[in-house]
Design a protein around this motif. Structure first.
Motif, mmCIF file in Angstrom:
data_model
loop_
_atom_site.group_PDB
_atom_site.id
_atom_site.type_symbol
_atom_site.label_atom_id
_atom_site.label_comp_id
_atom_site.label_asym_id
_atom_site.label_seq_id
_atom_site.Cartn_x
_atom_site.Cartn_y
_atom_site.Cartn_z
ATOM 1 N N LEU A 83 2.730 -11.122 -1.067
ATOM 2 C CA LEU A 83 1.615 -10.538 -0.307
ATOM 3 C C LEU A 83 2.125 -9.862 0.967
ATOM 4 O O LEU A 83 1.713 -8.747 1.309
ATOM 5 C CB LEU A 83 0.598 -11.636 0.034
ATOM 6 N N LEU A 84 3.058 -10.548 1.651
ATOM 7 C CA LEU A 84 3.617 -9.965 2.882
ATOM 8 C C LEU A 84 4.318 -8.647 2.596
ATOM 9 O O LEU A 84 4.137 -7.647 3.316
ATOM 10 C CB LEU A 84 4.601 -10.940 3.531
ATOM 11 N N LEU A 85 5.124 -8.624 1.513
ATOM 12 C CA LEU A 85 5.821 -7.387 1.136
ATOM 13 C C LEU A 85 4.826 -6.291 0.787
ATOM 14 O O LEU A 85 4.994 -5.124 1.162
ATOM 15 C CB LEU A 85 6.710 -7.639 -0.091
ATOM 16 N N PHE A 86 3.781 -6.669 0.048
ATOM 17 C CA PHE A 86 2.749 -5.699 -0.338
ATOM 18 C C PHE A 86 2.125 -5.065 0.909
ATOM 19 O O PHE A 86 2.000 -3.841 1.007
ATOM 20 C CB PHE A 86 1.668 -6.398 -1.181
ATOM 21 N N LEU A 87 1.762 -5.922 1.871
ATOM 22 C CA LEU A 87 1.090 -5.409 3.075
ATOM 23 C C LEU A 87 2.043 -4.543 3.902
ATOM 24 O O LEU A 87 1.656 -3.477 4.406
ATOM 25 C CB LEU A 87 0.562 -6.573 3.921
ATOM 26 N N LEU A 88 3.303 -4.987 3.996
ATOM 27 C CA LEU A 88 4.300 -4.214 4.738
ATOM 28 C C LEU A 88 4.485 -2.840 4.079
ATOM 29 O O LEU A 88 4.457 -1.792 4.748
ATOM 30 C CB LEU A 88 5.632 -4.981 4.751
ATOM 31 N N GLY A 89 4.658 -2.848 2.748
ATOM 32 C CA GLY A 89 4.859 -1.591 2.008
ATOM 33 C C GLY A 89 3.667 -0.670 2.141
ATOM 34 O O GLY A 89 3.809 0.541 2.354
ATOM 35 N N MET A 90 2.475 -1.230 2.039
ATOM 36 C CA MET A 90 1.269 -0.406 2.129
ATOM 37 C C MET A 90 1.156 0.225 3.520
ATOM 38 O O MET A 90 0.802 1.396 3.661
ATOM 39 C CB MET A 90 0.031 -1.243 1.823
ATOM 40 N N GLY A 91 1.497 -0.598 4.551
ATOM 41 C CA GLY A 91 1.457 -0.079 5.925
ATOM 42 C C GLY A 91 2.422 1.092 6.089
ATOM 43 O O GLY A 91 2.063 2.139 6.638
ATOM 44 N N ILE A 92 3.653 0.927 5.582
ATOM 45 C CA ILE A 92 4.659 2.001 5.694
ATOM 46 C C ILE A 92 4.183 3.237 4.927
ATOM 47 O O ILE A 92 4.296 4.373 5.401
ATOM 48 C CB ILE A 92 6.025 1.518 5.126
ATOM 49 N N TRP A 141 4.717 -2.223 -4.438
ATOM 50 C CA TRP A 141 4.495 -2.651 -5.828
ATOM 51 C C TRP A 141 5.449 -3.756 -6.244
ATOM 52 O O TRP A 141 5.121 -4.569 -7.110
ATOM 53 C CB TRP A 141 4.506 -1.446 -6.776
ATOM 54 N N PHE A 142 6.645 -3.839 -5.610
ATOM 55 C CA PHE A 142 7.490 -5.000 -5.893
ATOM 56 C C PHE A 142 6.875 -6.249 -5.258
ATOM 57 O O PHE A 142 6.930 -7.341 -5.825
ATOM 58 C CB PHE A 142 8.944 -4.771 -5.454
#
Ligand code: NDX
Length: 255
Positions: free
Chosen positions: A151-160, A202-203
């Motif tokens: 979830l953290l990676l998803f949110l970070l990626g979406m923010g970027i 997506w990862f």
């Protein structure tokens, strides 16, 4: 409708195969839209960017939403599973209802629009069908390390991704179609900052769902926009003599 595990396996494998096909097609030659389109100004065979992105991405939002509505009684328990389906729809809500209305991109080729739409129907069905009809998670999935880190990676990626989309958009005034050197945010480090964000996103989703369909989609995304980041990078180096030499193509400090 019920869960057919064989169907999930077949569709996920086909998605993986499409990813490899894509990699073999677009590693040497970029996919022909945006800055890599050869015949830039002919409007025939093209759709306005806003219309193309809206219609193309819409099925990725609508198909899972429809599957959810058709599910009776609703089976998005436990909370972890419900959240995961919302994450997917959340991204495609942005990509369908927000991104297209602000884009200042060039008209989009009809042929790629057609393939893109088919892809979004296919993937929307696979991810939605799996999460709504097949996925089984323990009640405490929300506290599992895979869920929280994903979830953290998803949110970070979406923010970027959203921030980088915004920086690209701000390079042009309305009506302009020229290319400039992207600056700021993660563009300081890579030419494909928006793509890097999307791949991380997506990862992250794949780790949070811990599912074959989501890993297949993350792999597809990598094979689809990874090579495109590389071609963008080469385009910038060729076009702008003052392009920052330390900037990488896709992964900060690495590639
Ligand atoms: N749509 C994903 N495959 C795709 C459309 C293309 O969301 O035949 C996959 C998606 C489709 C693809 C989709 C599926 C596979 C297809 C492919 C085409 C061929 C391929 C169908 C569905 C295929 C097989 C073989 C399997 C059948 O004028 P302009 O448009 O260049 O302007 C751009 C502007 N810009 C600049 N402005 C000023 N100065 C600069 N230097 C600029 N650089 C760029 O910014 C655009 O308006 C905007 C963004 O441009 P760009 O090129 O950086 O990003 P773009 O590729 O347009 O993607 C936009 C966003 C981005 O956030 C990206 O992460 C996300 O969408 N995306 C894109 C593609 C796929 C995807 C996500 C994913 O796989 N998750």
């Amino acid at each position: 409708m019920q869960c057919f595990p064989g169907l999930v396996l077949a569709l996920s494998s086909l998605l993986g195969a499409l990813a490899l096909l894509q990699l073999s097609l677009y590693l040497r030659v970029p996919s022909r839209y945006g800055k890599h389109e050869e015949r830039l100004c002919r409007p025939r065979g093209r759709l306005p960017a806003r219309c193309a992105w809206f219609l193309q991405e819409l099925p990725s939002f609508l198909v899972p939403a429809l599957l959810l509505a058709l599910r009776s009684p609703p089976r998005l328990e436990p909370l972890g599973c419900r959240l995961l389906c919302c994450l997917f729809c959340w991204h495609y809500f942005y990509r369908t209802f927000i991104y297209p209305f602000f884009t200042r991109g060039r008209p989009f080729p009809l042929q790629l629009f057609f393939f893109g739409t088919l892809f979004c129907i296919y993937n929307g069905f696979l991810q939605g069908y799996y999460l709504i009809y097949c996925a089984e998670y323990p009640n405490d999935w929300c506290t599992d390390i895979r869920f929280t880190s994903g979830l953290l990676l998803f949110l970070l990626g979406m923010g970027i991704n959203i921030h980088s989309d915004l920086l690209l958009r701000q390079l042009r005034k309305p009506g302009e179609v020229t290319y400039k050197i992207p600056q700021g945010g993660l563009f300081t480090y890579v030419s494909g900052a928006n793509y890097f964000g999307e791949i991380v996103e997506w990862f992250g989703f794949a780790i949070a769902t811990w599912s074959l369909p989501a890993f297949a989609f993350a792999f597809f995304t990598l094979c689809c926009i990874g090579p495109r980041a590389y071609h963008h990078h080469r385009y910038y180096l060729k076009t702008f003599t003052d392009y920052p030499k330390s900037r990488k193509a896709l992964i900060p400090f690495v590639f």
